[in-house]
Enzyme design. Structure first.
Site, short mmCIF file in Angstrom:
data_model
loop_
_atom_site.label_atom_id
_atom_site.label_comp_id
_atom_site.label_asym_id
_atom_site.label_seq_id
_atom_site.Cartn_x
_atom_site.Cartn_y
_atom_site.Cartn_z
N LYS A 1 0.82 -1.21 0.00
CA LYS A 1 0.00 0.00 0.00
C LYS A 1 0.86 1.27 0.00
CE LYS A 1 -4.34 -1.79 1.76
NZ LYS A 1 -5.37 -1.71 2.79
N LYS B 1 -5.83 -11.39 -8.33
CA LYS B 1 -7.12 -11.47 -7.64
C LYS B 1 -8.12 -10.47 -8.20
CE LYS B 1 -8.59 -10.61 -2.99
NZ LYS B 1 -8.21 -10.39 -1.59
N LYS C 1 -11.87 -5.05 -6.08
CA LYS C 1 -12.91 -4.04 -6.23
C LYS C 1 -12.33 -2.70 -6.67
CE LYS C 1 -13.18 -3.73 -1.19
NZ LYS C 1 -14.00 -3.67 -0.01
#
Ligand code: TRP
Length: 330
Positions: free
Chosen positions: A113, A195, A198
């Protein structure tokens, strides 16, 4: 003996995907029969990246409506917003003082992140796993259903709990992870080696729970495959088709072998349509319920108020015990 306790949560960011549904919420639904379940919306965790306040509020309520439309039953499970239960932030402060900088620096999600949000590497992002540990430990959870990517945070939670217990005596239940089968395996439709996310910016990569049937069909039709034109499970060489098989299998309960037989001699076109149709009919009741719920803010409010009340009662017990043990005057 009472039921075992479960706690899990999802951050209040954007649209949930088919991956969140098959990997998390659909399993949560099954678990509510046999466990005492606490399902929260991790809205405080969401603050570790910058949000538009109106969007955050909207996303939070939408996520709540999605939990309930997907079958999380407020009569059976405790559904609440993290920010409504003060003990989370309070215990997080205490546990920050029992967690080492070195441990937090090793978290791969922090590294990922930080790379992704290089302009906003805030302290909250760094101590994110400590808040997560607090979420879990406050409820004395036995089991924590999470995706593969949260395994390291769960390990850290166990380390913090063991450390605290070693100093002050039995205080926290040591939780086990419950790594959900398909969770790690629902991949993007355009990039089947990563993966389904969203926050993906690749068009048609993710199926969102709110996608209309024609959009779902279109996305599956466009999904990336290979040139063999045989429906066969082989994640290495055929990641696209294998991903579609996993999705089909998760929804229909059919084994990989059954699916290979079912589509023997048929092309990818037929297979893609079949997968799309099963996803569409799986999501239909959820989508209908969602449209109803999102029009009913009073009902949503009742759910999160009741949830906050129950969650506060449980978490206060643990927090009081901690405060007493570490020497804060009561
Ligand atoms: N960090 C989790 C995620 O991004 C969300 C989360 C917050 C969570 N607190 C939790 C998951 C406690 C399980 C238990 O997926």
């Amino acid at each position: 003996m009472g039921k075992k306790v479960i706690l899990s949560g999802i951050q209040a960011t954007g649209n949930l995907t088919l991956g969140n549904y098959l990997g998390a919420i659909n399993n949560w639904k099954k678990m509510q029969e046999d466990y005492q379940c606490n399902y929260m919306i991790a809205d405080l965790h969401t603050l570790t990246i910058r949000n538009n306040p109106e969007d955050l509020r909207k996303n939070t309520l939408e996520l709540l409506a999605l939990y309930v439309s997907a079958g999380i039953d407020p009569e059976k499970s405790n559904i609440f917003l993290q920010s409504h239960v003060p003990a989370h932030a309070e215990l997080a402060w205490v546990l920050n003082c029992y967690t080492y900088m070195g441990e937090l620096s090793r978290m791969t999600q922090f590294k990922d992140k930080s790379a992704k949000h290089a302009d906003n590497i805030n302290s909250g992002l760094f101590t994110y796993p400590v808040l997560m540990a607090s979420d879990i430990l406050l409820y004395q959870a036995d089991l924590v259903p999470v995706g593969e990517d949260q395994k390291q945070h769960l390990e850290l939670t166990r380390d913090i709990a063991n450390r605290f217990n070693a100093i002050y005596g039995e205080t926290f239940k040591i939780p086990d992870g419950y790594i959900q089968g398909v969770a790690a395996r629902v991949m993007g439709l355009q990039e089947p080696k990563s993966k389904m996310s969203k926050s993906s910016t690749i068009p048609n990569d993710a199926i969102f729970l709110k996608d209309e049937p024609d959009v779902i069909l279109k996305k599956f039709k466009k999904s990336v495959t290979d040139s063999e034109n045989v429906v066969r499970f082989d994640t290495e060489n055929k990641p696209g088709i294998s991903n579609l098989m996993s999705i089909y299998s998760a929804i229909t309960g059919k084994s990989k072998e059954d699916i290979e037989k079912e589509f023997e001699g048929k092309g990818y076109g037929d297979f893609k349509t079949a997968v799309a149709e099963c996803v569409i009919s799986e999501l239909r009741p959820l989508q209908e319920k969602y449209k109803e719920l999102i029009q009913n803010p009073d009902y949503l409010e009742k759910i999160y108020r009741d949830g906050a009340r129950k969650a506060t009662a449980i978490s206060e017990n643990t927090l009081r015990d901690v405060y007493q043990k570490i020497g804060l005057v009561s």
